[in-house]
Design an enzyme around this catalytic site. Structure first.
Site, PDB file in Angstrom:
ATOM      1  N   TYR A  21      -1.957  -0.570  10.627  1.00 15.34           N
ATOM      2  CA  TYR A  21      -2.113  -0.972   9.230  1.00 15.34           C
ATOM      3  C   TYR A  21      -0.843  -0.654   8.450  1.00 15.34           C
ATOM      4  O   TYR A  21      -0.327  -1.499   7.703  1.00 15.34           O
ATOM      5  CB  TYR A  21      -3.316  -0.250   8.615  1.00 15.34           C
TER       6      TYR A  21
ATOM      7  N   SER B 234       0.851  -1.183   0.000  1.00 18.66           N
ATOM      8  CA  SER B 234       0.000   0.000   0.000  1.00 18.66           C
ATOM      9  C   SER B 234       0.892   1.240   0.000  1.00 18.66           C
ATOM     10  O   SER B 234       2.071   1.165   0.371  1.00 18.66           O
ATOM     11  CB  SER B 234      -0.876  -0.003   1.257  1.00 18.66           C
TER      12      SER B 234
END
Length: 246
Positions: free
Chosen positions: A157, A143
C-alpha cells in the site's frame, strides 16, 4: 459560495462514500458543479440527492477506475454534460493491510490497479483537455503512508502511495505552468477504506482507525487547494489526527 470554487466543474472518483462523498457535498455547497464516479451507482445517487437538496448541481457516473477506456468515456461524458472539466480529484483507493510474507498477490494487483493505475488513467483522460484549455487542476489522494512506509502490513500500500506522491510532483514539474497539481496525504480518516482489510490484520486496522478524523476534515483541505487563485498551486497537504504518531 467561494469565488475560487464557484462554477468549476469537478470530477471526483471514489465519490460514493468517505472523502469523495464529503468533498462532493462541500464543493457543491460552495458553488461547484460536481461529477461523482464510482462502481456503486446507488450510493452515488444518494450523494447526488443530498447535493440537490441543498440546491447544488451534481451528476453521477458508474465507473471502475481500473478500466482505462471507461475512465476516458466518463471524462468525455462529463465534458458533454457540463461543457468543460476544471478539476480532477483522483480519490478512488484500496488499503488491504497484510504482511508480505502471506504473499497475497491478488491484493497487490488490486492496489496497483486501483491506487496507481486508476490515478494514471484519470490523469491520462483529463490532462490533454486541461492543456488544450490552458488551465486545470489535478488532485491526487496519496497518504501519510506515501511519506513513511506503513510496515509491517502496509508495505505494498505504501509503495502505491509513494508512487502517487512521486507522480504528483513529477507532473507538477512537467505541466505546472498550465495545470495545478496537488497531493493530499491524509492519516487515519473515517471512511470505508478501513474495511478493505480482511483476515488476521483486520482487527489491528480497525483499532488503528479508532483515532480517525472525519472525512469532512480532508474535504476542507481539498477545498482550500481548489479555491486558491490561479497563480497559487498548493502542491501537498498532509493532514493527520492530532493523536496519530505515524
Amino acid at each position: 459560495m467561494t469565488k475560487g470554487i464557484e462554477g468549476k466543474v469537478v470530477l471526483i472518483t471514489g465519490g460514493s462514500t468517505g472523502i469523495g462523498a464529503e468533498t462532493a457535498r462541500l464543493l457543491a455547497e460552495r458553488g461547484a458543479k460536481v461529477a461523482i464516479a464510482a462502481r456503486r451507482k446507488d450510493r452515488l445517487d444518494e450523494v447526488v440527492a443530498d447535493i440537490a437538496a441543498i440546491g447544488g448541481t451534481a451528476r453521477s457516473y458508474a465507473l471502475d477506475v481500473t478500466d482505462k477506456s471507461a475512465v476516458q468515456s466518463v471524462v468525455a461524458a462529463i465534458i458533454a454534460d457540463f461543457g468543460r472539466l476544471d478539476v480532477l480529484i483522483n480519490n478512488a483507493g484500496l488499503m488491504p493491510i497484510r504482511p508480505m510474507a502471506e504473499v497475497n498477490t491478488d491484493e497487490w494487483d488490486q492496489m496497483i490497479d486501483v491506487n496507481l493505475k486508476g490515478t494514471l488513467y484519470g490523469i491520462a483522460a483529463a490532462l490533454p483537455g486541461f492543456l488544450e484549455q490552458g488551465s486545470g487542476h489535478i488532485i491526487n489522494l496519496s497518504s501519510v503512508a506515501g511519506i513513511k512506509v506503513f510496515a509491517p502490513g502496509g508495505t505494498v500500500y505504501s509503495g502505491t502511495k509513494f508512487a502517487v506522491s512521486a507522480i504528483s510532483e513529477g507532473l507538477r514539474h512537467e505541466v505546472g505552468e498550465k495545470v495545478r497539481v496537488t497531493s493530499i496525504e491524509p492519516g487515519a480518516v473515517e471512511s470505508d477504506l478501513k474495511f478493505t482489510t480482511s483476515g488476521t490484520a483486520a482487527e489491528t486496522v480497525l483499532d488503528f482507525y479508532k483515532q480517525a478524523i472525519p472525512a469532512a476534515s480532508v474535504a476542507r483541505a481539498i477545498a482550500f487547494a481548489v479555491e486558491q487563485p490561479d497563480d497559487v498551486d498548493v502542491n501537498a497537504i498532509v493532514i493527520r489526527p492530532t493523536a496519530q504518531q505515524f
